[in-house]
Design an enzyme around this catalytic site. Structure first.
Site, PDB file in Angstrom:
ATOM      1  N   TYR A  35    -103.466  -3.645  -5.468  1.00 11.48           N
ATOM      2  CA  TYR A  35    -102.726  -4.645  -4.670  1.00 11.48           C
ATOM      3  C   TYR A  35    -103.158  -4.664  -3.212  1.00 11.48           C
ATOM      4  CZ  TYR A  35     -98.858  -1.087  -3.801  1.00 11.48           C
ATOM      5  OH  TYR A  35     -98.090  -0.021  -3.468  1.00 11.48           O
ATOM      6  N   GLU A  36    -102.691  -5.648  -2.505  1.00 13.42           N
ATOM      7  CA  GLU A  36    -103.056  -5.850  -1.093  1.00 13.42           C
ATOM      8  C   GLU A  36    -104.558  -6.060  -0.937  1.00 13.42           C
ATOM      9  OE1 GLU A  36    -100.131  -5.796   0.475  1.00 13.42           O
ATOM     10  OE2 GLU A  36    -101.117  -6.681   2.204  1.00 13.42           O
ATOM     11  N   GLY A  37    -105.154  -6.708  -1.948  1.00 14.53           N
ATOM     12  CA  GLY A  37    -106.611  -6.876  -1.991  1.00 14.53           C
ATOM     13  C   GLY A  37    -107.215  -5.699  -2.725  1.00 14.53           C
TER      14      GLY A  37
END
Lengths: 569, 569
Positions: free
Chosen positions: B426-428
């Site tokens: 997550y978060e890239g």
């Protein structure tokens, strides 16, 4: 997306990479012709695809449970197991004298690989039975063989291994289970065993426990341990399962993975057992069982690597995200392509190692030659540790390819990682495999390793003209690794152990590159297998250098920080 | 075994490795003296040990659930959250104008690290609120700031990020959620969002969703996206949570880990929202939120590495197995010692990178200097990707140290690995972090990277007399890496992307060695920190070479296998 048995890949590896053909020139395996091999692979593959794979997710979601002291297996397992047993797939390498097919371990290895892809939890059941068949065939009395082997081979009964106790895990010699002679040739076995895989099963007529315990005059340590056959139900006069033995499943573990496989705490309370092998010779008998089981566990890792790769590739071909050319799917992104190609290249390499290991076992059996036996012994810890390490690493890469979907359990990618994780631990942790490699397997001064490196270098020499950009790095790596080995065998044990995990992995890097090169050569030096070989040799093989750097540090500085300092920093 | 906040380690890193002291020479952070720092770390650490850590296992065993459309949080979470909020720990770096403490992000980073060790699932809640506070402070109107910031900072309300949709994950620009002007300055937001962490919470009075959606005149792609504040309950005239907005949690995901953190599918059905920032300027606002959130996610990895290390070390000190000297515990086995020391050395290295990153953020804020901002931007993808990679790798090593116990869920070692796994996604994803590093962060032609490498080499030069065996390998590695960077910035994007993950890791290897060297120097070149530095530099740093070999392959051969061939081999 469902599992597809990699028949073409297995066939290619057998015929062109690990020289399975030479088995056919032996008397023992003269019947394992290409048509037999094909039929075996095709039929087993079909079973894995159509019958076994469908129970994999249900077994994760609805684990096996314990009800009134009996294991109730996961949904669909009983039917899938019966298909395995009825097809004769429990142990195709079992001796023909007792109803087996007497096929090479190499074919068993390929089948284990496919079955592990399909459902690791269920496959563990026949895998343990295979080990038991082998141990009994090698060490049991004729009576025990006659009674148990046909039932185990047919899959009517299943087998377990009972080694571990709460205070005796990696240190088996610390076990406290006892066996007292009953005076009638049988023994009363008492003790608690933990981590007993498939300690009970509701789809077989009997569960046969091979239990390590100490006789009253058994010395402390491994030299005082004996092995006993302790069946759940005592065979009656006709050999049918009779009255219940004094043993029970106390509880099941709640585990990270392989939820479908019941991991039992077993209690033996004066249970009736029969000695297998010599008094105090239990470890030797157990090692027979464990040696090939280690290859089997390595194949579990390979099977999961294969299944994870198939799933990740299918997703990468289907999922659209971002502007890319070609298929328009994420496979076109360089980093996704890198991950998926890594999965392909790693799975190929470690599968080749395991199959070469199996061929060495079979050749040792067929020819009796010590060189083959030494080769098999050398490769076994590598197959086990590297097979399972790659299995886990590829399952984790598979999760990453799926992005957010990889973290969602319904996708199934996470299950592969959870299931395969235990294979790095059981059957001797991968650290112990590496210790075995640098200690016991180097008692020959490195001779078996050098013989293998000679082959690696000869193949690189032979490929130098056709594929110089692949041959040269392998030759150099083999030389580096040979020098590291020469250094290693001169060191104290502590220095060997400090870098043993790195040493094992470096060895696997060199071997993986070698088998990739053989594949490229078989393809004539151009085509997809050559492309995959190039990927492995250029991008993955270089890791061996940093691994060797670790090996050569030995234990230098490893104990510089006291235990108190380790806690403080 | 319970978690112990690594106060001494954090203090040492701040004072002697990442030069936190220089923040105090700025006007903005002149009050962040040693006594304040100590008080903050000590109090936050105590909260983590005594209040937060105890809810970690219960949250895994009894996940958050959805009942009548509302999230019911895991046992103990509400009480632990209230202690976080009441102590003022939701966001210590929030601006003082709105009730925050205005402390450096560096201290927030240390707190996030500790809170992540204690309970990743719960810590996600304030972490997302932190990101929202930052986005609002930078982009929202004064009215929105005045209404929302004090409630978010006090922890009365919590914040979420709503980016992802089923067909718009890594490719945010593909999103289809719409926002229509209502004519009264508000907007009607409609669409489905997935993977919404803490999309609802039962321990806050309101949940504030920042939602990316497209205005009617928004172009396709990222340039047509706007950002909206869409609260669960519409604030009434007094700013108190009023009537329910037209949005709901449709379902929760069943995940590999962070079971305590509800991952929601959210449905917005003409929900009332307020524009944050410019029309079509949503991505810029979101990037503010995401940039520091990326450092925050990196710290989640570091927190888990710390917790896993503590647990593994405690087990290795307690578990007896085999004949060894010293403590008589398995820590005396060379391979166990290697694993535990690796965990210590890796955690130290990546924590130093994250804290140096935070110091750069604070210095950029305090001085306005572009060089600090470039340093912060450069380090952010490294902190995020390497922090979470190491978090997962160390959690896996922790399982291995526990042997069979590691696979049993009650032990808690497996939970660390399951929980931290999502932080790599997550978060890239970490692949996207690496792409950011070699593309956007190299738009300066490598200037920020070279400036950092200059410091690495200068420190190695300065240490050459005292610690030649550590200084030289670092100097050489920095030179190798500098040359790889010089090569990289000349390449096409596809060639950069092909090796970007390896490039990021190689960078982290060089930086980790550098910070270890600074620690050794601060210790005077002798002692446990020097021992740990030596371990890292001799055994872990060499990996950079094989990584650079991968980088330099570029995309060469990566697409040689067609998609069909990839499927066939």
């Amino acid at each position: 997306m469902t599992y597809r048995a990699p028949i073409a890949d297995l066939r290619f590896l057998l015929e062109h990479v690990v020289d399975f053909g030479k088995l056919r020139s032996t008397e023992l395996f003269s019947e394992a012709g290409e048509d037999v091999t094909d039929a075996i692979l095709t039929e087993a593959g079909k079973l894995c695809e159509e019958v076994i794979a469908p129970v994999n997710r249900p077994g994760d979601e609805t684990p096996s449970t314990l009800e009134n002291g009996q294991v109730r297996s996961a949904p669909g397992y009983a039917e899938a197991y019966r298909a395995i047993a009825e097809g004769g797939w429990v142990c195709v390498s079992a001796p023909a004298d007792y109803g087996g097919m007497g096929l090479p371990v190499t074919l068993q290895t390929a089948i284990n690989d496919m079955m592990s892809s399909a459902c690791l939890s269920l496959q563990l059941n026949p895998l343990l039975t295979q080990g038991q068949i082998e141990a009994l065939a090698a060490h049991a009395s004729d009576e025990i063989k006659a009674l148990y082997l046909p039932k185990l081979i047919s899959g009517e009964w299943s087998g377990t291994m009972n080694l571990t106790e709460p205070a005796a895990g990696s240190d088996v010699g610390a076990l406290t289970s006892k066996a007292e002679p009953n005076g009638d040739g049988t023994y009363a076995v008492t003790g608690q065993k933990i981590y007993i895989t498939w300690g009970d099963a509701d789809f077989v007529d009997n569960v046969c426990h091979l239990v390590l315990a100490r006789l009253p005059d058994g010395k402390p340590g491994t030299k005082g341990i004996s092995l006993f056959m302790v069946p759940r139900n005592l065979p009656d006069a006709d050999g049918a399962p009779g009255v219940a033995n004094s043993l029970k499943v106390v509880s099941l573990e709640h585990k990270l993975g392989i939820h479908g496989s019941p991991t039992c705490v077993m209690e033996f309370d004066g249970a009736t057992g029969w000695l297998v092998g010599e008094e105090h010779g239990g470890m030797a008998a157990m090692f027979t069982m464990m040696n090939n089981a280690r290859l089997g566990v390595g194949c579990q890792g390979i099977g999961i690597a294969e299944a994870a790769t198939q799933k990740a590739l299918a997703y990468a071909l289907e999922r659209k995200q971002g502007k890319v050319g070609g298929t328009g799917a994420i496979i076109e992104h360089a980093d996704v392509r890198r991950m998926v190609t890594t999965m392909k290249a790693e799975t190929f390499a470690v599968r080749a190692i395991a199959l070469a290991n199996a061929v060495a076992i079979d050749m040792g059996e067929a020819t009796g030659e010590e060189d083959w036996k030494a080769r098999a012994a050398l490769l076994t810890p590598i197959s086990k540790a590297h097979g399972t390490d790659i299995g886990h690493e590829m399952a984790q890469l598979g999760i990453q390819v799926h992005g957010g979907m990889g973290f969602i359990e319904e996708t199934g990618a996470a299950q592969f990682a959870r299931d395969v994780r235990v294979t790095q631990i059981y059957e001797g942790t991968n650290g112990i495999q590496a210790m075995d490699l640098v200690a016991r397997k180097m008692m020959d001064g490195g001779a078996a390793a050098y013989a293998l490196l000679d082959e690696v270098e000869a193949a690189a020499e032979a490929a130098r003209e056709t594929l110089p950009d692949l041959a040269q790095p392998i030759f150099n790596a083999a030389e580096n690794f040979r020098e590291a080995t020469e250094w290693l065998v001169e060191q104290e044990m502590q220095d060997r152990f400090a870098g043993c995990v790195a040493y094992l992995r470096a060895f696997a890097r060199v071997l993986g590159a070698h088998y990739h090169l053989l594949a490229a050569m078989a393809e004539g030096g151009s085509g997809p297998r050559t492309g995959l070989a190039r990927f492995f040799i250029k991008r993955i093989l270089p890791e061996h250098e940093s691994l060797i750097a670790q090996v050569r540090e030995g234990a230098e500085g490893l104990y510089d920080l006291s235990v108190e300092e380790l806690q403080a920093v």
